[in-house]
Design an enzyme around this catalytic site. Structure first.
Site, PDB file in Angstrom:
ATOM      1  N   SER A 140     -92.310 -20.866 -50.622  1.00 53.90           N
ATOM      2  CA  SER A 140     -93.399 -21.072 -49.533  1.00 53.90           C
ATOM      3  C   SER A 140     -94.074 -22.314 -49.352  1.00 53.90           C
ATOM      4  O   SER A 140     -93.672 -23.119 -50.405  1.00 53.90           O
ATOM      5  CB  SER A 140     -94.811 -19.938 -50.296  1.00 53.90           C
ATOM      6  OG  SER A 140     -95.899 -20.266 -49.354  1.00 53.90           O
ATOM      7  N   TYR A 153     -99.964 -17.321 -56.987  1.00 53.37           N
ATOM      8  CA  TYR A 153     -98.997 -17.442 -55.768  1.00 53.37           C
ATOM      9  C   TYR A 153     -98.234 -18.610 -55.776  1.00 53.37           C
ATOM     10  O   TYR A 153     -96.842 -18.865 -55.691  1.00 53.37           O
ATOM     11  CB  TYR A 153     -99.543 -16.892 -54.628  1.00 53.37           C
ATOM     12  CG  TYR A 153     -98.624 -16.947 -53.359  1.00 53.37           C
ATOM     13  CD1 TYR A 153     -98.067 -15.641 -53.177  1.00 53.37           C
ATOM     14  CD2 TYR A 153     -98.434 -17.828 -52.571  1.00 53.37           C
ATOM     15  CE1 TYR A 153     -97.061 -15.505 -52.107  1.00 53.37           C
ATOM     16  CE2 TYR A 153     -97.595 -17.824 -51.292  1.00 53.37           C
ATOM     17  CZ  TYR A 153     -96.971 -16.531 -51.297  1.00 53.37           C
ATOM     18  OH  TYR A 153     -96.150 -16.356 -50.154  1.00 53.37           O
TER      19      TYR A 153
HETATM   20  P1  NAD Z   1     -94.780  -8.091 -46.615  1.00 49.65           P
HETATM   21  O1  NAD Z   1     -95.704  -7.557 -47.543  1.00 49.65           O
HETATM   22  O2  NAD Z   1     -94.596  -7.697 -45.141  1.00 49.65           O
HETATM   23  O3  NAD Z   1     -93.301  -7.832 -46.971  1.00 49.65           O
HETATM   24  C1  NAD Z   1     -92.782  -7.836 -48.476  1.00 49.65           C
HETATM   25  C2  NAD Z   1     -91.848  -6.703 -48.844  1.00 49.65           C
HETATM   26  O4  NAD Z   1     -91.449  -6.868 -50.099  1.00 49.65           O
HETATM   27  C3  NAD Z   1     -92.471  -5.372 -48.662  1.00 49.65           C
HETATM   28  O5  NAD Z   1     -91.645  -4.425 -47.952  1.00 49.65           O
HETATM   29  C4  NAD Z   1     -92.794  -4.783 -50.142  1.00 49.65           C
HETATM   30  O6  NAD Z   1     -92.357  -3.366 -50.167  1.00 49.65           O
HETATM   31  C5  NAD Z   1     -91.855  -5.542 -50.847  1.00 49.65           C
HETATM   32  N1  NAD Z   1     -91.803  -5.682 -52.311  1.00 49.65           N
HETATM   33  C6  NAD Z   1     -92.927  -6.294 -52.832  1.00 49.65           C
HETATM   34  N2  NAD Z   1     -92.742  -6.148 -54.113  1.00 49.65           N
HETATM   35  C7  NAD Z   1     -91.538  -5.813 -54.427  1.00 49.65           C
HETATM   36  C8  NAD Z   1     -90.664  -5.548 -55.609  1.00 49.65           C
HETATM   37  N3  NAD Z   1     -91.412  -5.755 -56.739  1.00 49.65           N
HETATM   38  N4  NAD Z   1     -89.577  -5.100 -55.361  1.00 49.65           N
HETATM   39  C9  NAD Z   1     -88.806  -4.894 -54.217  1.00 49.65           C
HETATM   40  N5  NAD Z   1     -89.503  -4.957 -53.102  1.00 49.65           N
HETATM   41  C10 NAD Z   1     -90.818  -5.436 -53.001  1.00 49.65           C
HETATM   42  O7  NAD Z   1     -94.830  -9.594 -46.888  1.00 49.65           O
HETATM   43  P2  NAD Z   1     -93.863 -10.909 -45.990  1.00 49.65           P
HETATM   44  O8  NAD Z   1     -95.045 -11.846 -45.424  1.00 49.65           O
HETATM   45  O9  NAD Z   1     -92.743 -10.629 -45.233  1.00 49.65           O
HETATM   46  O10 NAD Z   1     -93.502 -11.810 -47.287  1.00 49.65           O
HETATM   47  C11 NAD Z   1     -91.910 -11.645 -47.601  1.00 49.65           C
HETATM   48  C12 NAD Z   1     -91.894 -12.901 -48.392  1.00 49.65           C
HETATM   49  O11 NAD Z   1     -92.305 -14.062 -47.674  1.00 49.65           O
HETATM   50  C13 NAD Z   1     -92.733 -12.969 -49.683  1.00 49.65           C
HETATM   51  O12 NAD Z   1     -91.763 -13.613 -50.843  1.00 49.65           O
HETATM   52  C14 NAD Z   1     -93.751 -13.728 -49.454  1.00 49.65           C
HETATM   53  O13 NAD Z   1     -94.243 -14.645 -50.562  1.00 49.65           O
HETATM   54  C15 NAD Z   1     -93.025 -15.013 -48.545  1.00 49.65           C
HETATM   55  N6  NAD Z   1     -93.827 -15.862 -47.492  1.00 49.65           N
HETATM   56  C16 NAD Z   1     -94.632 -15.069 -46.856  1.00 49.65           C
HETATM   57  C17 NAD Z   1     -95.613 -15.870 -45.968  1.00 49.65           C
HETATM   58  C18 NAD Z   1     -96.223 -15.277 -44.960  1.00 49.65           C
HETATM   59  O14 NAD Z   1     -96.923 -16.162 -44.503  1.00 49.65           O
HETATM   60  N7  NAD Z   1     -96.016 -14.027 -44.577  1.00 49.65           N
HETATM   61  C19 NAD Z   1     -95.465 -17.297 -45.970  1.00 49.65           C
HETATM   62  C20 NAD Z   1     -94.599 -17.898 -46.993  1.00 49.65           C
HETATM   63  C21 NAD Z   1     -93.721 -16.988 -48.025  1.00 49.65           C
END
Ligand code: NAD
Length: 256
Positions: A140, A153
């Site tokens: 991130s 985080y």
């Molecule tokens: P989201 O909540 O839409 O999707 C996350 C998915 O991961 C969900 O389907 C959830 O069920 C699954 N998940 C959670 N814990 C889990 C586990 N222990 N085992 C298996 N699956 C699991 O979130 P997102 O925004 O799509 O995030 C995806 C990744 O991107 C994450 O690692 C998040 O930290 C990273 N990220 C997101 C952003 C943002 O702004 N959305 C920014 C930087 C990084």
């Protein structure tokens, strides 16, 4: 029509929602087979149904070594081999350094850091045996710069940045490329949850997104497709001399 991942077999964790889902759909559109892994099997099945026969839905919680190894084995069994793995699953984590409880720390670091390691650990022997392969780790922008109020985080994501370099150095000689993606804010369920936990009162999602956009040089939040496009490049053969890289996709925010 030729796709940029024609003939490639891929696995994406956390592919039931948000960035993982968008990347799964994009990889499939580019010709890949995709193991759609999520701890929530119903969402994994829904995404797999959107993709069609090129998708394999699998349940795994990435904090469990056994479940992560099982999912990897199932994907290799079904597809024959794996070319690229996107360790994307993650959860939000709020609080400052002093406010964060040990329980919160353990939960967030378990999923966001240990989960990424366990995903790599499960697939590395297979990629080493094949003498080629790609791992993409989800970090991130928060792994690169401080963002007040999401301490566990950002700590976990900083760990993913270091771990990515470490894996690239350790497994480059075996032909395995390892890179990390550092997105800025993209409005997904994770961001909604993080905001709710921080208790930003009296604003609609649209108002909060418009405010947040002003903190980015490009003056907009990201789209899920912005991240999928970067993951696609890193998974493809176009990136065949790209390893150990930490790639921002954040509208210029980490440059401030
Ligand atoms: P989201 O909540 O839409 O999707 C996350 C998915 O991961 C969900 O389907 C959830 O069920 C699954 N998940 C959670 N814990 C889990 C586990 N222990 N085992 C298996 N699956 C699991 O979130 P997102 O925004 O799509 O995030 C995806 C990744 O991107 C994450 O690692 C998040 O930290 C990273 N990220 C997101 C952003 C943002 O702004 N959305 C920014 C930087 C990084």
């Amino acid at each position: 029509m030729t796709g940029r991942l024609d003939g490639k077999n891929t696995l994406i964790t956390g592919a039931g929602s948000g960035l993982g889902r968008a990347t799964a759909l994009r990889f499939a559109r580019e010709g890949a087979r995709v193991a759609v892994v999520d701890r929530d099997i119903e969402t994994a099945k829904a995404v797999a149904a959107e993709i069609g026969p090129a998708a394999l839905p699998l349940a795994a919680d990435v904090t469990s070594r056994a479940q992560t190894e099982d999912a990897t084995r199932s994907a290799i069994g079904a597809f024959g081999h794996l070319d690229a793995v996107f360790a994307n699953a993650g959860i939000s984590g709020t609080g400052t350094a002093a406010e964060t409880s040990e329980e919160q720390w353990d939960r967030v670091v378990d999923v966001n850091l240990k989960g990424v390691w366990l995903t790599g650990r499960a697939v590395l022997p297979h990629l080493v045996e094949r003498g080629e392969g790609v791992i993409i780790n989800m970090a991130s922008m928060g792994g690169l710069v401080g963002i007040a109020g999401i301490f566990p985080y950002t700590a976990a994501k900083g760990g993913v940045v270091a771990m990515t370099k470490q894996m690239a150095v350790e497994y480059g000689p075996s032909g395995v490329r390892v890179n990390a993606i550092c997105p800025g804010t993209i409005f997904t369920p994770l961001v909604a949850e993080s905001r709710a936990a921080r208790g930003v009162p009296g604003r609609t999602d649209e108002e909060a997104n418009a405010d947040a956009a002003q903190r980015f040089p490009l003056r907009r939040l990201g789209e899920v497709g912005d991240v999928a496009a970067l993951a696609l490049f890193l998974a493809s053969d176009e990136a065949n001399w790209v390893s150990g890289g930490i790639y921002t996709v954040d509208g210029g925010r980490a440059a401030m």
